[in-house]
Design an enzyme around this catalytic site. Structure first.
Site, PDB file in Angstrom:
ATOM      1  N   CYS A 129       0.813  -1.237   0.000  1.00  0.00           N
ATOM      2  CA  CYS A 129       0.000   0.000   0.000  1.00  0.00           C
ATOM      3  C   CYS A 129       0.838   1.274   0.000  1.00  0.00           C
ATOM      4  O   CYS A 129       0.517   2.235  -0.716  1.00  0.00           O
ATOM      5  CB  CYS A 129      -0.933  -0.003   1.203  1.00  0.00           C
ATOM      6  SG  CYS A 129      -0.158  -0.552   2.731  1.00  0.00           S
ATOM      7  N   HIS A 242      -3.143   6.041   4.731  1.00  0.00           N
ATOM      8  CA  HIS A 242      -1.720   6.257   5.005  1.00  0.00           C
ATOM      9  C   HIS A 242      -1.325   7.634   4.459  1.00  0.00           C
ATOM     10  O   HIS A 242      -1.803   8.045   3.384  1.00  0.00           O
ATOM     11  CB  HIS A 242      -0.859   5.215   4.272  1.00  0.00           C
ATOM     12  CG  HIS A 242      -0.938   3.818   4.851  1.00  0.00           C
ATOM     13  ND1 HIS A 242      -1.692   3.470   5.951  1.00  0.00           N
ATOM     14  CD2 HIS A 242      -0.300   2.666   4.453  1.00  0.00           C
ATOM     15  CE1 HIS A 242      -1.530   2.171   6.205  1.00  0.00           C
ATOM     16  NE2 HIS A 242      -0.695   1.657   5.310  1.00  0.00           N
TER      17      HIS A 242
HETATM   18  P1  NAP Z   1      -7.091  -9.573   8.299  1.00  0.00           P
HETATM   19  O1  NAP Z   1      -8.142  -8.553   8.524  1.00  0.00           O
HETATM   20  O2  NAP Z   1      -6.347 -10.107   9.460  1.00  0.00           O
HETATM   21  O3  NAP Z   1      -7.750 -10.808   7.479  1.00  0.00           O
HETATM   22  C1  NAP Z   1      -7.024 -11.948   7.135  1.00  0.00           C
HETATM   23  C2  NAP Z   1      -7.817 -12.785   6.192  1.00  0.00           C
HETATM   24  O4  NAP Z   1      -7.026 -13.910   5.787  1.00  0.00           O
HETATM   25  C3  NAP Z   1      -9.089 -13.338   6.809  1.00  0.00           C
HETATM   26  O5  NAP Z   1     -10.080 -13.465   5.829  1.00  0.00           O
HETATM   27  C4  NAP Z   1      -8.624 -14.706   7.282  1.00  0.00           C
HETATM   28  O6  NAP Z   1      -9.677 -15.637   7.430  1.00  0.00           O
HETATM   29  C5  NAP Z   1      -7.748 -15.108   6.114  1.00  0.00           C
HETATM   30  N1  NAP Z   1      -6.838 -16.180   6.512  1.00  0.00           N
HETATM   31  C6  NAP Z   1      -5.902 -16.141   7.471  1.00  0.00           C
HETATM   32  N2  NAP Z   1      -5.318 -17.338   7.598  1.00  0.00           N
HETATM   33  C7  NAP Z   1      -5.908 -18.157   6.707  1.00  0.00           C
HETATM   34  C8  NAP Z   1      -5.769 -19.522   6.347  1.00  0.00           C
HETATM   35  N3  NAP Z   1      -4.892 -20.320   6.970  1.00  0.00           N
HETATM   36  N4  NAP Z   1      -6.563 -20.025   5.361  1.00  0.00           N
HETATM   37  C9  NAP Z   1      -7.463 -19.233   4.753  1.00  0.00           C
HETATM   38  N5  NAP Z   1      -7.648 -17.923   5.037  1.00  0.00           N
HETATM   39  C10 NAP Z   1      -6.887 -17.412   5.996  1.00  0.00           C
HETATM   40  O7  NAP Z   1      -5.973  -9.043   7.303  1.00  0.00           O
HETATM   41  P2  NAP Z   1      -6.120  -8.049   6.038  1.00  0.00           P
HETATM   42  O8  NAP Z   1      -5.814  -6.684   6.487  1.00  0.00           O
HETATM   43  O9  NAP Z   1      -7.380  -8.312   5.316  1.00  0.00           O
HETATM   44  O10 NAP Z   1      -4.867  -8.506   5.174  1.00  0.00           O
HETATM   45  C11 NAP Z   1      -4.758  -9.782   4.622  1.00  0.00           C
HETATM   46  C12 NAP Z   1      -3.521  -9.873   3.759  1.00  0.00           C
HETATM   47  O11 NAP Z   1      -3.658  -8.974   2.657  1.00  0.00           O
HETATM   48  C13 NAP Z   1      -2.214  -9.441   4.452  1.00  0.00           C
HETATM   49  O12 NAP Z   1      -1.622 -10.503   5.156  1.00  0.00           O
HETATM   50  C14 NAP Z   1      -1.379  -9.003   3.285  1.00  0.00           C
HETATM   51  O13 NAP Z   1      -0.736 -10.097   2.676  1.00  0.00           O
HETATM   52  C15 NAP Z   1      -2.418  -8.427   2.324  1.00  0.00           C
HETATM   53  N6  NAP Z   1      -2.468  -6.959   2.475  1.00  0.00           N
HETATM   54  C16 NAP Z   1      -1.832  -6.236   1.562  1.00  0.00           C
HETATM   55  C17 NAP Z   1      -1.823  -4.882   1.654  1.00  0.00           C
HETATM   56  C18 NAP Z   1      -1.068  -4.095   0.647  1.00  0.00           C
HETATM   57  O14 NAP Z   1      -0.280  -3.300   1.059  1.00  0.00           O
HETATM   58  N7  NAP Z   1      -1.291  -4.289  -0.627  1.00  0.00           N
HETATM   59  C19 NAP Z   1      -2.475  -4.224   2.676  1.00  0.00           C
HETATM   60  C20 NAP Z   1      -3.142  -4.978   3.619  1.00  0.00           C
HETATM   61  C21 NAP Z   1      -3.120  -6.361   3.512  1.00  0.00           C
HETATM   62  P3  NAP Z   1     -10.369 -15.867   8.890  1.00  0.00           P
HETATM   63  O15 NAP Z   1     -11.281 -14.697   9.105  1.00  0.00           O
HETATM   64  O16 NAP Z   1     -11.117 -17.132   8.681  1.00  0.00           O
HETATM   65  O17 NAP Z   1      -9.278 -15.960   9.877  1.00  0.00           O
HETATM   66  O1  3JN Z   2       1.186  -2.400   7.602  1.00  0.00           O
HETATM   67  C1  3JN Z   2       0.728  -1.860   6.599  1.00  0.00           C
HETATM   68  O2  3JN Z   2       0.272  -0.711   6.634  1.00  0.00           O
HETATM   69  C2  3JN Z   2       0.736  -2.576   5.315  1.00  0.00           C
HETATM   70  C3  3JN Z   2       0.902  -4.022   5.517  1.00  0.00           C
HETATM   71  C4  3JN Z   2       0.926  -4.901   4.552  1.00  0.00           C
HETATM   72  C5  3JN Z   2       1.121  -6.305   4.812  1.00  0.00           C
HETATM   73  C6  3JN Z   2       0.723  -6.842   6.039  1.00  0.00           C
HETATM   74  C7  3JN Z   2       0.942  -8.184   6.310  1.00  0.00           C
HETATM   75  C8  3JN Z   2       1.537  -8.993   5.386  1.00  0.00           C
HETATM   76  C9  3JN Z   2       1.715  -7.135   3.852  1.00  0.00           C
HETATM   77  C10 3JN Z   2       2.080  -6.573   2.518  1.00  0.00           C
HETATM   78  O3  3JN Z   2       1.154  -6.325   1.747  1.00  0.00           O
HETATM   79  O4  3JN Z   2       3.257  -6.392   2.214  1.00  0.00           O
HETATM   80  C11 3JN Z   2       1.939  -8.474   4.163  1.00  0.00           C
HETATM   81  C12 3JN Z   2       2.589  -9.406   3.186  1.00  0.00           C
HETATM   82  O5  3JN Z   2       1.910  -9.859   2.302  1.00  0.00           O
HETATM   83  O6  3JN Z   2       3.786  -9.684   3.348  1.00  0.00           O
END
Ligand code: NAP
Ligand code: 3JN
Length: 333
Positions: A129, A242
């Site tokens: 992000c 952010h």
């Molecule tokens: P979150 O609110 O903690 O949600 C995590 C999601 O992943 C929930 O739907 C969870 O399901 C699912 N999950 C976790 N463990 C799992 C497993 N073993 N099998 C299947 N599903 C599973 O986190 P979020 O903020 O949505 O972020 C999720 C991911 O998106 C991050 O880890 C990161 O890789 C990515 N992300 C990227 C950015 C970016 O900068 N582009 C920003 C934010 C996040 P349950 O509800 O069933 O636990």
């Molecule tokens: O912390 C933030 O503001 C952005 C976080 C992104 C993030 C959180 C957990 C795992 C990532 C990412 O998108 O780089 C990951 C990941 O996929 O490594």
């Protein structure tokens, strides 16, 4: 219009929920929608466009007949399950860091390098992000004046770290205001009424993983390994959006007036730059919006060709779900 079978991996999370909202808002042409999450979500249903959909447990067999996977269940789930999705014939837009620096995987911000989408071999990576909003703001300037060096400090909201950190800021704020003892659970320190200069883990070079993501991803997206990037990433007690203080040095001179003219017509950018009237981007204004907001554009008087600016975007929309859906929209076009 052709319709697609779409699977959302991590559908119950902060990003997953935003995926569903934006898919509905933008009327993405969906034939069947599959919601995938962990065992913890067994029995849950989620509403999409007025209809309830059951949440299914993610397995290697989840992708039969799926055309497009929107993944946000963390990097280890992407590494484990997306190869099965590709094998089943789906194209995956992955929000995690799992494949971002893989040379066979395009890393795409549609305002910057949409041409890379067609090079995909089944997976397209969505950048971090903090990187996305910075490159959206800097790309028009880079094309005009070639950026040599970027020094960026981020002010990242708690939503970037997932649902549990949003709850932590909420709970800690109440405890702090009640003059009781705050005990951090999810984040390494108290976040309410504080700043934490650490996002993700520290690496051997003294930078955090989040900071090095900004360095490496910026170079890959802008297609220029010579750009020097120095990042400091800070978690702040803000729920959504952010903010970034961005300083650049360019090869060719570019005035604040020229930069403002370029940014005022740049795709995905809204210029808010009237400091005399207290007008500049702020997280409370960017929350829930699609654009990247830029303001406080001024000359860096300490170098020959330099500019400083302030960049704000909704990290869950443009920083994650929206950018991925914009990629998917270009894919099907
Ligand atoms: P979150 O609110 O903690 O949600 C995590 C999601 O992943 C929930 O739907 C969870 O399901 C699912 N999950 C976790 N463990 C799992 C497993 N073993 N099998 C299947 N599903 C599973 O986190 P979020 O903020 O949505 O972020 C999720 C991911 O998106 C991050 O880890 C990161 O890789 C990515 N992300 C990227 C950015 C970016 O900068 N582009 C920003 C934010 C996040 P349950 O509800 O069933 O636990
Ligand atoms: O912390 C933030 O503001 C952005 C976080 C992104 C993030 C959180 C957990 C795992 C990532 C990412 O998108 O780089 C990951 C990941 O996929 O490594």
């Amino acid at each position: 219009m052709k319709k697609y079978n779409v699977a959302v991996m991590g559908a119950t999370g902060v990003v997953g929920t935003c995926f569903l909202n934006i898919l509905a808002e933008r009327e993405f042409p969906i034939k069947n929608l599959k919601l995938l999450a962990s065992e913890r979500s067994k029995g849950k249903s989620l509403r999409f466009a007025g209809k309830l959909y059951p949440v299914e447990i993610l397995t290697h067999d989840s992708f039969k007949d799926v055309d497009i996977v929107l993944a946000s269940a963390g990097a280890s789930r992407s590494l484990e399950f997306l190869p099965s999705a590709v094998k089943a014939g789906a194209i995956c837009v992955d929000n995690s860091s799992a494949f971002r620096m893989d040379k066979d995987v395009p890393l795409v911000v549609p305002e910057v390098n949409p041409e890379k989408i067609k090079e995909n071999k089944g997976i397209i990576a969505n950048p971090n992000c903090s990187t996305i909003q910075m490159v959206v703001a800097l790309w028009p300037i880079h094309k005009a004046a070639k950026i040599k060096r970027i020094v960026v400090t981020t002010f990242q909201s708690v939503s970037g770290a997932g649902q549990k950190k949003i709850t932590e800021l909420w709970e800690q704020s109440k405890i702090f205001l009640a003059k009781e003892k705050v005990t951090p659970i999810e984040l390494p320190h108290q976040i309410a009424f504080n700043l934490i200069p650490q996002i993700d883990v520290f690496l051997d070079n003294g930078y955090t993983k989040e900071e090095m993501k900004m360095v490496n991803e910026t170079r890959k997206i802008m297609g220029d390994d010579s750009i020097q990037v120095n990042a400091t990433c800070v978690r702040v007690p803000v729920f959504f959006a952010h903010s970034e203080s961005v300083n650049i040095e360019t090869e060719k001179p570019i005035s604040p007036k020229e930069a403002k003219a370029l940014l005022s017509k740049a795709e995905g950018v809204t210029l808010i730059d009237d400091p005399e009237h207290g007008s500049y981007p702020m997280p409370i204004f960017a929350e829930g919006k699609d654009d990247t907001f830029v303001g406080r554009i001024r000359k860096d008087e300490s170098v020959q060709n330099g500019l400083s600016m302030w960049v704000v975007a909704d990290n869950i929309r443009k920083g994650a779900a929206l950018n991925a859906i914009q990629i998917a929209e270009r894919l099907i076009k």
